[in-house]
Scaffold this active site. Sequence first.
Site, PDB file in Angstrom:
ATOM      1  N   ASP A  65       0.718  -1.371  -0.063  1.00  0.00           N
ATOM      2  CA  ASP A  65       0.092   0.153  -0.149  1.00  0.00           C
ATOM      3  C   ASP A  65       0.867   1.239  -0.047  1.00  0.00           C
ATOM      4  O   ASP A  65       0.421   2.289  -0.072  1.00  0.00           O
ATOM      5  CB  ASP A  65      -0.984   0.101   1.263  1.00  0.00           C
ATOM      6  CG  ASP A  65      -0.478  -0.049   2.535  1.00  0.00           C
ATOM      7  OD1 ASP A  65       0.467  -0.930   2.706  1.00  0.00           O
ATOM      8  OD2 ASP A  65      -0.688   0.551   3.455  1.00  0.00           O
ATOM      9  N   HIS A  66       2.133   1.014   0.069  1.00  0.00           N
ATOM     10  CA  HIS A  66       3.153   1.958  -0.281  1.00  0.00           C
ATOM     11  C   HIS A  66       4.104   2.180  -1.180  1.00  0.00           C
ATOM     12  O   HIS A  66       4.708   3.100  -1.815  1.00  0.00           O
ATOM     13  CB  HIS A  66       3.967   2.328   1.088  1.00  0.00           C
ATOM     14  CG  HIS A  66       3.214   2.449   2.424  1.00  0.00           C
ATOM     15  ND1 HIS A  66       3.351   3.891   3.084  1.00  0.00           N
ATOM     16  CD2 HIS A  66       2.293   1.689   3.068  1.00  0.00           C
ATOM     17  CE1 HIS A  66       2.486   3.861   4.298  1.00  0.00           C
ATOM     18  NE2 HIS A  66       1.910   2.344   4.051  1.00  0.00           N
TER      19      HIS A  66
END
Length: 323
Positions: A65-66
């Site tokens: 998610d990064h």
Amino acid sequence: MSLRVTFLGTGGAVPTTRRNTSSVFLRREGERFLFDCGEGTQRQMMRFGTGFGVSDVFVTHLHGDHTLGLPGLLQTMDFNDREADLTIHVPDGTGGRMRRLLDAAAGHQSFPVRIEDVAAGDTAREGDGYEIAAFETDHDTRSVGYVLVEADRKGRFDRERAEELGVPVGPMFQRLHAGEAVELEDGTVVDPEQVVGDPRPGRTVVYTGDTRPRDRTAEVAAGADLLIHDATFATDNADRARRTAHSTAAEAAELATQADAARLALVHVSSRYAGTVAPLEREAREAFDGEAFVPEDGDELEVPYPDPSPESESDADSGPGST
């Protein structure tokens, strides 16, 4: 000089219809930086008009998610005939994994892409009047946060006092403001300290990525103009925050108080707060006297200088000899 933050993704690991995964865009005058790049970041950049002209991407850790927005972003840059270098900063020891991710999902780029490992305490980028450094965070994988720190600016030039001392308007004003003593026609020497005030602080912006609250973060964020901190959960989920190496909004606010930060932006919001973020904002505001808020995706925030004055920065930067 403008310093502006655009929140591209304020959600946690699971995106919602309102909140994308993690990404923050920072513009400092003509320079543009991206902090984390979750899935869908390039669409957020188009949606909110930031453009793709970033020179550096600062990745806090390699969770999807990064990072999963990077392959698509690189492909789009390539399709747009980008020629400028792009530097991707990653936590020390993770550069090889990042390279494999990009090789597998993004293929070859026609522009140079550098991947640089940074350890806590390293300066990741140094520019004209600022640096961006990495600091240690506490997540369940190798991770760092990033702090942008501007150098002190010159003290304000007291034009009225200079004229009282007989300094003629013109080049001598600039020389005094630059720290050089000047000699007048009558032999009088005027020192800079007589007409120039104390140095004025620059601005500090801190981005933690995913982390438990740490004293080191408070040290790095001391007096920060903006602290962007993990606030995945409210206090009723404090046990889960500890198990997953995240922070609650109250913990982020307590740290902001410890750091004496001016503003606190609460990000990486769990999808369980898709209906309302009121519990996060309420508990943060109870623990922090400064401005605490949960930004929406697309929110843009100007970071002002910490020393307000009657004159605008553009006027001040025009120089003491201006008329």
